[in-house]
Design an enzyme around this catalytic site. Structure first.
Site, PDB file in Angstrom:
ATOM      1  N   LYS A 126       0.875  -1.185   0.000  1.00 18.60           N
ATOM      2  CA  LYS A 126       0.000   0.000   0.000  1.00 18.60           C
ATOM      3  C   LYS A 126       0.902   1.222   0.000  1.00 18.60           C
ATOM      4  O   LYS A 126       2.035   1.150   0.475  1.00 18.60           O
ATOM      5  CB  LYS A 126      -0.894   0.003   1.254  1.00 18.60           C
ATOM      6  N   ASP A 166      -6.869   4.311  -4.765  1.00 13.48           N
ATOM      7  CA  ASP A 166      -7.575   4.197  -3.474  1.00 13.48           C
ATOM      8  C   ASP A 166      -8.180   5.589  -3.252  1.00 13.48           C
ATOM      9  O   ASP A 166      -8.390   6.331  -4.225  1.00 13.48           O
ATOM     10  CB  ASP A 166      -6.605   3.795  -2.350  1.00 13.48           C
TER      11      ASP A 166
HETATM   12  P1  NDP Z   1     -12.784   7.857  -3.331  1.00 12.73           P
HETATM   13  O1  NDP Z   1     -11.699   8.841  -3.091  1.00 12.73           O
HETATM   14  O2  NDP Z   1     -13.261   7.628  -4.709  1.00 12.73           O
HETATM   15  O3  NDP Z   1     -14.056   8.209  -2.422  1.00 12.73           O
HETATM   16  C1  NDP Z   1     -13.941   8.287  -1.043  1.00 12.73           C
HETATM   17  C2  NDP Z   1     -15.271   8.765  -0.481  1.00 12.73           C
HETATM   18  O4  NDP Z   1     -15.249   8.670   0.941  1.00 12.73           O
HETATM   19  C3  NDP Z   1     -15.557  10.224  -0.801  1.00 12.73           C
HETATM   20  O5  NDP Z   1     -16.934  10.415  -0.879  1.00 12.73           O
HETATM   21  C4  NDP Z   1     -14.962  10.936   0.419  1.00 12.73           C
HETATM   22  O6  NDP Z   1     -15.528  12.214   0.671  1.00 12.73           O
HETATM   23  C5  NDP Z   1     -15.320   9.974   1.529  1.00 12.73           C
HETATM   24  N1  NDP Z   1     -14.330  10.086   2.610  1.00 12.73           N
HETATM   25  C6  NDP Z   1     -12.990   9.891   2.524  1.00 12.73           C
HETATM   26  N2  NDP Z   1     -12.415  10.107   3.713  1.00 12.73           N
HETATM   27  C7  NDP Z   1     -13.399  10.455   4.553  1.00 12.73           C
HETATM   28  C8  NDP Z   1     -13.451  10.796   5.925  1.00 12.73           C
HETATM   29  N3  NDP Z   1     -12.326  10.833   6.666  1.00 12.73           N
HETATM   30  N4  NDP Z   1     -14.658  11.092   6.480  1.00 12.73           N
HETATM   31  C9  NDP Z   1     -15.787  11.063   5.740  1.00 12.73           C
HETATM   32  N5  NDP Z   1     -15.814  10.746   4.427  1.00 12.73           N
HETATM   33  C10 NDP Z   1     -14.648  10.436   3.853  1.00 12.73           C
HETATM   34  O7  NDP Z   1     -12.239   6.471  -2.672  1.00 12.73           O
HETATM   35  P2  NDP Z   1     -12.745   4.998  -2.941  1.00 12.73           P
HETATM   36  O8  NDP Z   1     -14.196   4.969  -3.205  1.00 12.73           O
HETATM   37  O9  NDP Z   1     -11.802   4.381  -3.899  1.00 12.73           O
HETATM   38  O10 NDP Z   1     -12.430   4.316  -1.518  1.00 12.73           O
HETATM   39  C11 NDP Z   1     -13.397   4.276  -0.453  1.00 12.73           C
HETATM   40  C12 NDP Z   1     -12.994   3.186   0.533  1.00 12.73           C
HETATM   41  O11 NDP Z   1     -12.937   1.917  -0.156  1.00 12.73           O
HETATM   42  C13 NDP Z   1     -11.620   3.341   1.181  1.00 12.73           C
HETATM   43  O12 NDP Z   1     -11.666   2.816   2.491  1.00 12.73           O
HETATM   44  C14 NDP Z   1     -10.723   2.458   0.327  1.00 12.73           C
HETATM   45  O13 NDP Z   1      -9.569   2.029   1.020  1.00 12.73           O
HETATM   46  C15 NDP Z   1     -11.674   1.302   0.054  1.00 12.73           C
HETATM   47  N6  NDP Z   1     -11.340   0.480  -1.097  1.00 12.73           N
HETATM   48  C16 NDP Z   1     -11.235   1.020  -2.357  1.00 12.73           C
HETATM   49  C17 NDP Z   1     -10.936   0.212  -3.421  1.00 12.73           C
HETATM   50  C18 NDP Z   1     -10.926   0.728  -4.815  1.00 12.73           C
HETATM   51  O14 NDP Z   1     -10.837  -0.102  -5.739  1.00 12.73           O
HETATM   52  N7  NDP Z   1     -11.023   2.004  -5.060  1.00 12.73           N
HETATM   53  C19 NDP Z   1     -10.643  -1.227  -3.238  1.00 12.73           C
HETATM   54  C20 NDP Z   1     -10.872  -1.711  -1.887  1.00 12.73           C
HETATM   55  C21 NDP Z   1     -11.174  -0.872  -0.880  1.00 12.73           C
HETATM   56  P3  NDP Z   1     -14.710  13.537   0.265  1.00 12.73           P
HETATM   57  O15 NDP Z   1     -14.735  13.568  -1.213  1.00 12.73           O
HETATM   58  O16 NDP Z   1     -15.436  14.637   0.923  1.00 12.73           O
HETATM   59  O17 NDP Z   1     -13.316  13.350   0.820  1.00 12.73           O
END
Ligand code: NDP
Length: 447
Positions: A126, A166
């Protein structure tokens, strides 16, 4: 047993101070694995668990770049190469101001088990940076990505370490990172996944984490003779994982009623249908706006500064970030009749929340099992790159579905609690993920 676990954890905490998320992730695994390795002394003798909690390599570096005003900005870059026993290091890059060593070590540790569960030959890693893409111009994001890759390129490669996206790293960022890698190394190779379709990407990769999570929950519901049809679902986040979770839920006849970002959540009791999701995708992926604008557009409620766990639902899909479901939230979910939780995010439930779910005997899928579809499809992207072939959308989707079914079966195999019928998916995922990596480490000797 709990004394042994406490002693083990005391050593972990002493050796890795100020890394609470890493401690949390290790404890969760150790609680599942310790009883298992007690019965399988070969793992204990070879100190497999002690070795697995120590990254094979940690890389930290300076990322200097020039912003649009011509001012120098300095961020910190990281890559944690955690375990390569069953394949090249594989795992995403996170760009978010909260990124630090402990958070990335927790994510890299989880990734080792997750990648093993997929049955594909991928080790765990990571990386990322405390860079915040929010509020930055495309030009600034590009400058940052180019500087980040200028250092990272010397540590990665298609047979060494293959990063992906991510939080904060989507198609735009992967494009800038890939462009710089290609320029510096003069090679066109599958060194990153999540690439654009015209330059080596796989169909279904953007959809894979969300789709896979929904497929996993579907399998869990089947064990109780239920399906997703007609189920009311709460989803948090509004990024990559959340968007495609909503899309697949709608395809399967369920109704997603919430989405969130770091400012708050929207509640649309009529359901987020295809047309409304299109609005969200444009809002989040192109305009880079706030989820509140959904409430303004479709005249529904917006809750500032909150997560959606107070909303009554049948199934919850936490898909934003770590530790977003606390004990009180878990109690509310159970009280309101929630029958299943599918974690799209990594470690979104605190240990206290997980305990509530397990005590209530609801179907609870830990992220390392239910969100493994993303990295699994990255593995499929790597296979296509190696063969210089492109599979069709249906082919990749079919493979993804089969992988999620297999992961579910592995969790059931190792997760049956004593004589009871209840499947503890936490134990199932941890033990099933552990065995393959541990056996490979035994084969490789003391390395
Ligand atoms: P994105 O950056 O596309 O989206 C993240 C979302 O979560 C946004 O809406 C963001 O809001 C919100 N968010 C992030 N941090 C916070 C926080 N501290 N408090 C509240 N809201 C928050 O990321 P992903 O969709 O790719 O990832 C989301 C989750 O899924 C993570 O935990 C990631 O590790 C996990 N994941 C992702 C994978 C992938 O293929 N992308 C694979 C496996 C797991 P804002 O825009 O306001 O920051």
């Amino acid at each position: 047993m709990s004394k042994k676990i406490d002693e083990f954890m005391a050593k972990v905490i002493e050796r890795n101070p100020s890394e609470p998320e890493f401690h949390q992730a290790v404890r969760e695994v150790v609680e599942s694995i310790m009883p298992f390795i007690e019965k399988n002394q070969k793992y204990q003798k070879a100190k497999i668990l002690d070795r697995m909690i120590e990254p094979e390599r940690v890389i930290m570096f300076r990322v200097p770049w020039l912003d649009d005003k011509g001012e120098i900005q300095i961020n910190r870059g990281y890559r944690i190469e955690m375990n390569s026993a069953i394949g090249p290091y594989k795992g995403g890059l996170r760009f978010h101001p909260s990124v630090n060593l402990g958070i990335l070590k927790f994510l890299a540790f989880e990734q080792v088990f997750k990648n093993s569960l997929t049955t594909l030959p991928m080790g765990g890693g990571k990386g990322g940076s405390n860079f915040d893409p929010k509020g930055k111009s495309d030009n600034e994001v590009m400058k940052f990505c180019q500087s980040f890759m200028t250092e990272l390129q010397r540590h990665i490669g298609p047979d060494t370490d293959v990063p992906a996206g991510d939080i904060g790293v989507g198609g735009r960022e992967i494009g800038f990172l890939f462009g710089q890698y290609k320029r510096l190394r003069n090679e066109f190779t599958g060194v990153l996944t999540g690439k654009g379709l015209d330059w080596g990407g796989s169909l279904i990769r953007p959809e894979a984490t969300g789709y896979g999570c929904v497929y996993f929950v579907q399998e869990m519901l089947k064990t109780r003779g239920e399906s997703l049809k007609g189920k009311v679902c709460t989803v948090s986040g509004s990024g990559n994982v959340a968007q495609y979770t909503v899309e697949k839920l709608t395809h399967l006849g369920a109704k997603a009623v919430t989405l969130s970002d770091s400012s708050g959540f929207i509640y649309d009791p009529k359901g987020i249908d295809e047309q409304k999701l299109e609005f969200v995708m444009e809002l989040k992926n192109v305009k880079r706006g706030r989820i509140k604008e959904y409430a303004d557009e479709f005249k529904c409620k917006y809750f500032e500064g909150k997560f959606p766990w107070e909303i009554k639902c049948d199934v919850a899909f936490p898909s934003a970030t770590q530790n977003e479901i606390h004990e009180g939230d878990a109690k509310k979910l159970v009280k309101n009749g929630c029958v299943a939780v599918g974690e799209g995010a990594n470690m979104p439930s605190t240990p206290e929340a997980v305990e509530i779910f397990l005590d209530a005997k609801i179907l609870y899928a830990p992220g390392k099992a239910s969100n493994a579809g993303g990295v699994a499809t990255s593995g499929l992207e790597m296979s296509q790159n190696s063969q210089r072939l492109t599979w069709t959308r249906d082919e990749v989707d079919e493979k993804l579905l089969q992988i999620m079914i297999n992961i579910h079966q592995s969790c059931v195999k190792y997760g049956k609690d004593g004589g009871s019928k209840y499947v503890n998916y936490v134990n199932g995922a941890n033990i099933a993920g552990f065995v393959k990596v541990a056996d490979a480490m035994l084969d490789h000797g003391v390395v």
